[in-house]
Scaffold this motif. Sequence first.
Motif, PDB file in Angstrom:
ATOM      1  N   VAL A  24      51.077  45.100  56.800  1.00 55.19           N
ATOM      2  CA  VAL A  24      52.238  44.650  57.556  1.00 55.19           C
ATOM      3  C   VAL A  24      53.459  44.734  56.664  1.00 55.19           C
ATOM      4  N   GLU A  52      53.859  36.566  43.078  1.00 52.32           N
ATOM      5  CA  GLU A  52      53.057  35.351  43.131  1.00 52.32           C
ATOM      6  C   GLU A  52      51.662  35.652  43.666  1.00 52.32           C
ATOM      7  N   GLY A  54      48.679  35.969  46.039  1.00 55.45           N
ATOM      8  CA  GLY A  54      48.553  36.149  47.485  1.00 55.45           C
ATOM      9  C   GLY A  54      49.618  36.994  48.148  1.00 55.45           C
ATOM     10  N   VAL A  55      50.527  37.592  47.379  1.00 51.06           N
ATOM     11  CA  VAL A  55      51.601  38.375  48.023  1.00 51.06           C
ATOM     12  C   VAL A  55      51.126  39.765  48.441  1.00 51.06           C
ATOM     13  N   LYS A  57      49.291  42.077  45.847  1.00 51.69           N
ATOM     14  CA  LYS A  57      49.294  42.996  44.703  1.00 51.69           C
ATOM     15  C   LYS A  57      48.075  43.919  44.745  1.00 51.69           C
ATOM     16  N   VAL A  59      46.545  44.835  47.477  1.00 48.80           N
ATOM     17  CA  VAL A  59      46.829  45.770  48.575  1.00 48.80           C
ATOM     18  C   VAL A  59      47.768  46.868  48.074  1.00 48.80           C
ATOM     19  N   LEU A 204      52.201  39.434  60.832  1.00 46.21           N
ATOM     20  CA  LEU A 204      50.990  39.031  60.088  1.00 46.21           C
ATOM     21  C   LEU A 204      50.133  38.097  60.942  1.00 46.21           C
ATOM     22  N   VAL A 239      50.616  35.433  51.575  1.00 40.60           N
ATOM     23  CA  VAL A 239      49.899  36.046  52.704  1.00 40.60           C
ATOM     24  C   VAL A 239      48.441  35.569  52.747  1.00 40.60           C
ATOM     25  N   ARG A 240      47.839  35.396  51.560  1.00 40.05           N
ATOM     26  CA  ARG A 240      46.440  34.948  51.549  1.00 40.05           C
ATOM     27  C   ARG A 240      46.304  33.600  52.237  1.00 40.05           C
ATOM     28  N   LYS A 243      46.709  33.949  56.019  1.00 41.06           N
ATOM     29  CA  LYS A 243      45.504  34.533  56.610  1.00 41.06           C
ATOM     30  C   LYS A 243      44.393  33.484  56.729  1.00 41.06           C
TER      31      LYS A 243
HETATM   32  N1  LIG Z   1      51.312  43.195  53.859  1.00 39.95           N
HETATM   33  C1  LIG Z   1      50.077  42.784  54.175  1.00 39.95           C
HETATM   34  N2  LIG Z   1      49.548  43.088  55.375  1.00 39.95           N
HETATM   35  C2  LIG Z   1      48.314  42.657  55.709  1.00 39.95           C
HETATM   36  N3  LIG Z   1      47.526  41.924  54.916  1.00 39.95           N
HETATM   37  C3  LIG Z   1      47.987  41.597  53.707  1.00 39.95           C
HETATM   38  C4  LIG Z   1      49.286  42.015  53.268  1.00 39.95           C
HETATM   39  N4  LIG Z   1      49.484  41.543  52.017  1.00 39.95           N
HETATM   40  C5  LIG Z   1      48.386  40.863  51.681  1.00 39.95           C
HETATM   41  N5  LIG Z   1      47.473  40.883  52.682  1.00 39.95           N
HETATM   42  C6  LIG Z   1      46.162  40.213  52.685  1.00 39.95           C
HETATM   43  O1  LIG Z   1      46.342  38.975  52.003  1.00 39.95           O
HETATM   44  C7  LIG Z   1      45.279  38.711  51.109  1.00 39.95           C
HETATM   45  C8  LIG Z   1      45.827  38.580  49.700  1.00 39.95           C
HETATM   46  O2  LIG Z   1      46.311  39.849  49.253  1.00 39.95           O
HETATM   47  P1  LIG Z   1      46.075  40.355  47.746  1.00 39.95           P
HETATM   48  O3  LIG Z   1      46.498  41.775  47.680  1.00 39.95           O
HETATM   49  O4  LIG Z   1      44.680  40.043  47.310  1.00 39.95           O
HETATM   50  O5  LIG Z   1      47.108  39.420  46.976  1.00 39.95           O
HETATM   51  P2  LIG Z   1      47.350  39.229  45.408  1.00 39.95           P
HETATM   52  O6  LIG Z   1      46.543  40.302  44.707  1.00 39.95           O
HETATM   53  O7  LIG Z   1      48.820  39.399  45.211  1.00 39.95           O
HETATM   54  O8  LIG Z   1      46.901  37.846  45.077  1.00 39.95           O
HETATM   55  C9  LIG Z   1      44.299  39.856  51.276  1.00 39.95           C
HETATM   56  O9  LIG Z   1      43.312  39.454  52.192  1.00 39.95           O
HETATM   57  C10 LIG Z   1      45.137  40.975  51.850  1.00 39.95           C
HETATM   58  O10 LIG Z   1      44.366  41.827  52.645  1.00 39.95           O
END
Ligand SMILES: Nc1ncnc2c1ncn2[C@@H]1O[C@H](COP(=O)(O)OP(=O)(O)O)[C@@H](O)[C@H]1O
Length: 348
Positions: A24, A52, A54-55, A57, A59, A204, A239-240, A243
Amino acid sequence: MRLHGRWGTATMARPIPPSVPEVVCRSPAMRATWRKLERIAHFDLPVLLCGETGVGKDVAARTLHLRSARRHEPFVAVNCAAIARGVAESELFGHVRGAYTGAERTRGGAFVRAGGGTLLLDEIAELPLELQAKLLRVLENGTFVPVGSDVEVVHRARVVAATCRDLPRLVAEGRFREDLYHRLSVVVVRIPALRERREDIGPLLDAFGAEAARRLGRPVHVTASARVAAERHAWPGNVRALKNAVLRAAALNDGLVDGDVLLAEPAPAPSSAPGACDVIVVPRGTYREMQAHLLRHVVAEHGSIRRAAAALAVPRSTLAEWLKRADTPSRRTTGAGPCTGSLDAAGA
Ligand SMILES: Nc1ncnc2c1ncn2[C@@H]1O[C@H](COP(=O)(O)OP(=O)(O)O)[C@@H](O)[C@H]1O
Ligand SMILES: [Mg+2]
């Protein structure tokens, strides 16, 4: 001696040709971030992903991989905060048989598993200093030496690093090697916090509502009140956390995700363990109680008043004085808390 092949093309299975995950990306801030990612994906430049917890990274790292010419090679992620110190070197570079007690077989590490693909070094700030030195040498030479071996192995992986820490600050404090920082951060991509891109929250919610329906095997409805509540919320877990909140609300409320259930169970505060991000969640209280909580948190995080003072950029004696005042019972009549002024002056 350089050895191509035996390690470099180890026995990993080829992944099924992957597709880019649904990401997203509605807000201007995320659109700009993703444009940058796609622009640099084809170049073999080192990339440092910041943001931070859950943003997104992980992905972002996968997107970099899948948009590069390496997409048919493996994507391997190593969480530097999660590997035990004693085996960290072997986790990255592998070991030969007999390298240490218990090493009964030769084993390739993450660099071998990644082959010619992408190696994500997640939570890079938590890599012990001695391994930082080794990693720097590996990146500079393009070769590594497995533990217990004297044979240099050529590596072909593209290294992407990620962190939720303020690496330049850690460099200034001597906790992260400056040369490695420069080596890793040729391109820096900062993924914005969710509160900086509220336009993404609606899409989201839709995406996670659909995912909840799939996972729970039942219809899920995200109400207008949930949208309003979510858009106003600060989402320190980003985002985590959003979700997880949608999945939890859908499961606990028969598929009906409304504002009250969505925010009913506050997400646990991000932990202050190494590798967690720099968000501090302060329990509500008086101004003075919140300041005292913050001070104690920073001291606990850094392990000593001296280090905490350095992190806050104030003299040790000043921090010690603030702590002393924070621990004396409040005199309600005095109004503002004891730390007022000095804390503000320090910009903390
Ligand atoms: N832009 C996005 N669109 C859809 N899902 C996302 C998005 N960004 C993060 N997520 C979901 O949020 C969760 C955390 O993302 P993650 O990449 O593991 O974060 P980080 O590594 O920054 O802690 C995962 O389940 C991921 O699939
Ligand atoms: Mg991650």
